[in-house]
Design a protein around this motif. Structure first.
Motif, short mmCIF file in Angstrom:
data_model
loop_
_atom_site.label_atom_id
_atom_site.label_comp_id
_atom_site.label_asym_id
_atom_site.label_seq_id
_atom_site.Cartn_x
_atom_site.Cartn_y
_atom_site.Cartn_z
N VAL A 168 0.84 -1.20 0.00
CA VAL A 168 0.00 0.00 0.00
C VAL A 168 0.87 1.26 0.00
O VAL A 168 0.61 2.22 -0.72
N ALA A 169 1.93 1.24 0.80
CA ALA A 169 2.85 2.37 0.83
C ALA A 169 3.63 2.50 -0.47
O ALA A 169 4.04 3.60 -0.85
N MET A 170 3.84 1.38 -1.16
CA MET A 170 4.59 1.41 -2.41
C MET A 170 3.87 2.23 -3.48
O MET A 170 4.52 2.81 -4.37
N TRP A 231 -7.49 -2.76 -0.22
CA TRP A 231 -8.72 -2.03 -0.52
C TRP A 231 -8.83 -0.74 0.30
O TRP A 231 -9.09 0.34 -0.24
N ILE A 232 -8.56 -0.84 1.60
CA ILE A 232 -8.79 0.30 2.49
C ILE A 232 -7.62 1.28 2.49
O ILE A 232 -7.80 2.49 2.55
N GLY A 233 -6.37 0.75 2.42
CA GLY A 233 -5.19 1.61 2.53
C GLY A 233 -5.15 2.75 1.51
O GLY A 233 -4.99 3.92 1.90
N PRO A 234 -5.29 2.48 0.21
CA PRO A 234 -5.27 3.57 -0.76
C PRO A 234 -6.39 4.58 -0.54
O PRO A 234 -6.20 5.78 -0.79
N ALA A 235 -7.55 4.11 -0.07
CA ALA A 235 -8.65 5.02 0.21
C ALA A 235 -8.29 5.96 1.36
O ALA A 235 -8.63 7.16 1.34
N VAL A 236 -7.60 5.42 2.37
CA VAL A 236 -7.14 6.27 3.48
C VAL A 236 -6.15 7.32 2.97
O VAL A 236 -6.25 8.51 3.32
N PHE A 237 -5.20 6.91 2.15
CA PHE A 237 -4.23 7.85 1.60
C PHE A 237 -4.92 8.95 0.79
O PHE A 237 -4.58 10.13 0.89
N THR A 238 -5.90 8.56 -0.02
CA THR A 238 -6.62 9.53 -0.83
C THR A 238 -7.37 10.53 0.04
O THR A 238 -7.35 11.74 -0.21
N GLY A 260 -12.71 14.64 4.76
CA GLY A 260 -11.88 13.46 4.60
C GLY A 260 -12.70 12.18 4.67
O GLY A 260 -12.45 11.23 3.91
N ALA A 261 -13.68 12.13 5.57
CA ALA A 261 -14.54 10.96 5.69
C ALA A 261 -15.35 10.74 4.42
O ALA A 261 -15.52 9.60 3.96
#
Length: 306
Positions: A168-170, A231-238, A260-261
């Motif tokens: 996800v960090a990549m 699934w969730i990680g990129p959405a958090v970053f966005t 943000g939410a």
């Protein structure tokens, strides 16, 4: 006896070096920009972008996801190298590796925080800004440390979860390396690379799950967690990038969180892009499982024939 002692010492020293180099590789998306600190909204004096000081980390509300990415990716690289060489590792190698990573990452955090602190205006808002970025960087460092340890030493299910977090960090790491924050020129080649890089985390997660297999409940659970992270990680970053990158909302924390939410919920959908990563990840996993089963079957046939 002295010769043996010196030979034993070479191992930990070399892993100290490997850890430091891994952390430096993690910082590459920022290093290639020239390391010029982004113009700060709360800077004490008016200066041009070219006159800003050099820092080892991109402290800015616009690069929070990149801060997390460079920390976690550097640690994940070190963890991968440790796992790949664990059968030949000398005593205290993991400790030396961790120390090498931390020397670079903690040093970069301190250098950047001190540099920014000396230039910011003396105000409560500036203090909150500095403390927030510093605390976030420390938290990213701790997540990276956890990823390093799990990748290096955890059983297969734990390693899959750690690799999924690193994957996800990549995503923002690769995007930062290609786009070069604050210096990006949108060429056709660069846009094509950015489009391709978007799918790299999905490929990594799919390969990690396939390598681990689904032969036990623990491995199946790890695969589920890995796909959830993808699934969730990129959405958090966005969501974090959208909320913290708005100067209008900077003075209204409640509205920033609410915005943000909303972005987070939208990003979880297929149109938001996050859910679409699951399709290639599952495809890579299935293909990897099929290929792995075929390889194992051929090996058994060769052993039986011998």
């Amino acid at each position: 006896m002295n010769m043996i002692t010196r030979m034993d010492a070479i191992g930990p020293v070399s892993y100290l070096f490997v850890g430091a180099v891994s952390a430096i590789v993690g910082l590459l998306p920022w290093l290639v920009t020239g390391m010029r600190l982004p113009v700060q909204n709360l800077w004490a004096v008016d200066v041009s972008a070219a006159e800003m000081p050099l820092t080892l980390l991109p402290f800015s509300q616009y690069t929070i996801t990149l801060l997390v990415a460079v920390m976690v990716t550097g640690s994940a690289i070190a963890g991968g190298l440790a796992r790949a060489t664990r059968s030949r590792q000398p005593r205290f190698e993991l400790v030396a590796l961790v120390v090498g990573v931390q020397i670079v990452q903690v040093g970069a955090t301190v250098q950047t925080a001190v540099t920014v602190a000396t230039g910011l205006v003396d105000s409560t808002a500036a203090n909150v800004y500095l403390y927030g970025l510093t605390a976030g960087t420390i938290a990213a460092n701790l997540v990276g440390l956890l990823v390093l340890l799990l990748v290096a030493r955890a059983p297969a299910p734990g390693a899959v979860i750690a690799v999924s977090l690193a994957a996800v960090a990549m995503g923002p790491w690769l995007a930062g390396l290609i786009a070069r924050p604050f210096t990006f020129t949108a060429t056709e080649t660069a846009m094509a690379l950015l489009s391709a890089a978007r799918w790299v985390p999905a490929v990594i997660v799919g390969l990690a799950v396939a390598r681990c297999g689904l032969t036990t409940i623990g491995r199946v659970a790890a695969a589920v967690v890995g796909f959830l992270a993808l699934w969730i990680g990129p959405a958090v970053f966005t969501a974090v990038s959208a909320a913290t990158g708005s100067r209008v909302l900077a003075a209204r924390p409640a509205e920033m969180v609410d915005y943000g939410a909303q972005v987070f919920v939208n990003a979880l959908g297929v149109q938001g892009g996050s859910a679409s990563l699951l399709i290639p990840a599952v495809g890579v996993m299935v293909l990897g499982l099929i290929v792995g089963r075929g390889v194992r079957r051929r090996r058994l046939e060769q052993v039986s024939a011998a």
